[in-house]
Design a protein around this motif. Structure first.
Motif, PDB file in Angstrom:
ATOM      1  N   GLY A 132     -18.541 -35.628 -16.389  1.00  0.00           N
ATOM      2  CA  GLY A 132     -19.786 -34.635 -16.380  1.00  0.00           C
ATOM      3  C   GLY A 132     -19.669 -33.339 -17.019  1.00  0.00           C
ATOM      4  N   GLY A 133     -18.338 -33.097 -17.482  1.00  0.00           N
ATOM      5  CA  GLY A 133     -17.877 -31.637 -17.934  1.00  0.00           C
ATOM      6  C   GLY A 133     -18.775 -31.475 -19.228  1.00  0.00           C
ATOM      7  N   ALA A 134     -18.848 -30.096 -19.720  1.00  0.00           N
ATOM      8  CA  ALA A 134     -19.485 -29.874 -20.933  1.00  0.00           C
ATOM      9  C   ALA A 134     -18.803 -30.633 -22.160  1.00  0.00           C
ATOM     10  CB  ALA A 134     -19.625 -28.636 -21.134  1.00  0.00           C
ATOM     11  N   GLN A 135     -17.460 -30.551 -22.413  1.00  0.00           N
ATOM     12  CA  GLN A 135     -16.863 -31.351 -23.262  1.00  0.00           C
ATOM     13  C   GLN A 135     -17.096 -32.787 -23.189  1.00  0.00           C
ATOM     14  OE1 GLN A 135     -15.036 -29.697 -25.765  1.00  0.00           O
ATOM     15  NE2 GLN A 135     -15.227 -31.515 -26.741  1.00  0.00           N
ATOM     16  N   ASP A 136     -17.274 -33.478 -22.075  1.00  0.00           N
ATOM     17  CA  ASP A 136     -17.367 -34.863 -22.040  1.00  0.00           C
ATOM     18  C   ASP A 136     -18.709 -35.122 -22.616  1.00  0.00           C
ATOM     19  OD1 ASP A 136     -15.212 -35.521 -20.467  1.00  0.00           O
ATOM     20  OD2 ASP A 136     -16.184 -34.476 -18.803  1.00  0.00           O
ATOM     21  N   ARG A 137     -20.002 -34.389 -22.260  1.00  0.00           N
ATOM     22  CA  ARG A 137     -20.997 -34.520 -22.775  1.00  0.00           C
ATOM     23  C   ARG A 137     -21.244 -34.292 -24.401  1.00  0.00           C
ATOM     24  NH1 ARG A 137     -25.137 -34.575 -18.872  1.00  0.00           N
ATOM     25  NH2 ARG A 137     -24.385 -33.992 -16.998  1.00  0.00           N
ATOM     26  N   GLU A 138     -20.356 -33.433 -24.674  1.00  0.00           N
ATOM     27  CA  GLU A 138     -20.343 -33.171 -26.281  1.00  0.00           C
ATOM     28  C   GLU A 138     -19.765 -34.364 -27.099  1.00  0.00           C
ATOM     29  OE1 GLU A 138     -18.552 -29.319 -27.182  1.00  0.00           O
ATOM     30  OE2 GLU A 138     -19.675 -28.287 -25.999  1.00  0.00           O
ATOM     31  N   ASN A 139     -18.733 -34.826 -26.363  1.00  0.00           N
ATOM     32  CA  ASN A 139     -17.847 -36.114 -26.769  1.00  0.00           C
ATOM     33  C   ASN A 139     -18.954 -37.194 -27.067  1.00  0.00           C
ATOM     34  OD1 ASN A 139     -15.647 -34.662 -27.115  1.00  0.00           O
ATOM     35  ND2 ASN A 139     -14.670 -35.259 -25.378  1.00  0.00           N
ATOM     36  N   THR A 140     -19.547 -37.509 -25.789  1.00  0.00           N
ATOM     37  CA  THR A 140     -20.556 -38.660 -25.827  1.00  0.00           C
ATOM     38  C   THR A 140     -21.445 -38.632 -26.990  1.00  0.00           C
ATOM     39  OG1 THR A 140     -21.757 -38.040 -24.141  1.00  0.00           O
ATOM     40  CG2 THR A 140     -19.979 -39.623 -23.475  1.00  0.00           C
ATOM     41  N   LEU A 141     -22.051 -37.281 -27.089  1.00  0.00           N
ATOM     42  CA  LEU A 141     -23.298 -37.102 -28.100  1.00  0.00           C
ATOM     43  C   LEU A 141     -22.430 -37.242 -29.570  1.00  0.00           C
ATOM     44  CD1 LEU A 141     -25.242 -34.416 -26.327  1.00  0.00           C
ATOM     45  CD2 LEU A 141     -25.821 -36.698 -26.457  1.00  0.00           C
ATOM     46  N   ALA A 142     -21.568 -36.594 -29.841  1.00  0.00           N
ATOM     47  CA  ALA A 142     -20.768 -36.609 -31.096  1.00  0.00           C
ATOM     48  C   ALA A 142     -20.532 -38.065 -31.475  1.00  0.00           C
ATOM     49  CB  ALA A 142     -19.532 -35.806 -31.059  1.00  0.00           C
ATOM     50  N   ALA A 143     -20.192 -39.002 -30.379  1.00  0.00           N
ATOM     51  CA  ALA A 143     -19.869 -40.417 -30.567  1.00  0.00           C
ATOM     52  C   ALA A 143     -20.955 -41.264 -30.970  1.00  0.00           C
ATOM     53  CB  ALA A 143     -19.203 -41.042 -29.374  1.00  0.00           C
TER      54      ALA A 143
END
Length: 66
Positions: free
Chosen positions: A28-39
């Protein structure tokens, strides 16, 4: 293949490019969220999933109908 790889592949195919994709993950980290949205995911939910949040994403699909 992880979920992000799958999302990228689904977005490449015309049959699934517009489908609603919701990531359900333990990260649930910020980078995790960014990665899923970018994917290509539309939403990012962290486990345990808040069922009311999931319903909020799905109800508009039911109203839109098939």
């Amino acid at each position: 293949m992880d979920g992000n790889d799958l999302a990228r592949r689904l977005r490449q195919h015309p049959e699934t490019a517009g489908d609603l994709l919701i990531a359900a993950t333990g990260y649930g980290g910020a980078q995790d969220r960014e990665n899923t949205l970018a994917a290509g995911f539309d939403h990012h939910l962290v486990k345990p999933i808040d069922s009311s949040a999931l319903v909020d994403f799905l109800v508009p699909l039911r109203r839109a109908g098939p």
